[in-house]
Write an enzyme that holds these catalytic residues in place. Sequence first.
Site: not given
Length: 312
Positions: A128, A165, A167
């Site tokens: 991220h 993942d 996300h």
Amino acid sequence: MKINFVTDDEYLNHDTGNSHPENIYRYKVVKSLLTSNFSEHNFIKPREATFEEICLVHDSSYVKEIINRIPKEGYNYYDPDTISSPKSLKSYLYAVGGSILAFDNLVEEKQLSNNSVYFCNHRPPGHHAEISKAMGFGVFNNIAIIAKHALQNPKINKILIVDFDVHHGNGTQHIFENNTNVFYASSHQYPFYPGTGSIEEKGNSNIFNCPLEANTPSDIFRKMFQVNIIDKINCQFDLILFSAGFDAHYRDPLASINLIKEDFYWVTNMILSKFGGKIPVISMLEGGYDEEGLKEGLNSHLEALRDYTQNE
Ligand SMILES: [Zn+2]
């Protein structure tokens, strides 16, 4: 060949508190899995990344700010989810440096045309993290830095990053969306944190998103991954990198995708069967916040990596 695990107990010193999902217990769970089921493989200590290596991806002013805001005591919040404590910096530097060490070992051991495998058991996750923004538990985008580092080698022209993942790896996508030397493929719950990852986000024809509705079960995941990633990418790569998160496991408390342990073998094996062969793989830990889910998912992923590296 054996899997090379880059890992160190230093990651126990990145204290985020016991109630934070990304806490030291994740490292302990993974370490116990590696030492019980994969003890015959190689274990390598990471090294610290240099400032210049981190700046392959991140703004220098941002890197300085991250370092300057490490607290002398208690916790510092880069954002509501992303915490540092007095000893966090070494984990940040090890996570980046350990991944770079994995690649440099491949070069030194003349393994760039071989099916060698490295797995970096580090924390915090990195996918991220944006060029100048800490997000989603991570400050430096480990996988993006290693990809940029690897591209400096004349033998590495094309890299595939696969991110399963739960996300979407907004940071990784943004860093490479105009760089066609890197293909980024991600399956993730959508709409969901961090908000990016729609199928329309295609970068420069090098971004392959596979959004999954909440409650997606195993069979639908496999169909979607096949159609949106495996079938769409037709290219030869020199290096495969995995952003290996295990929070799409049905037990995970942070998300609502219902993968079972066999799916992590399946997804790893599908990628390696189509794009592997005699090229190296570096996988690194991203999310996974349920002890059993993390253990089961990672064990399956590592079994597929072991089978790949044992191919003649
Ligand atoms: Zn995640």
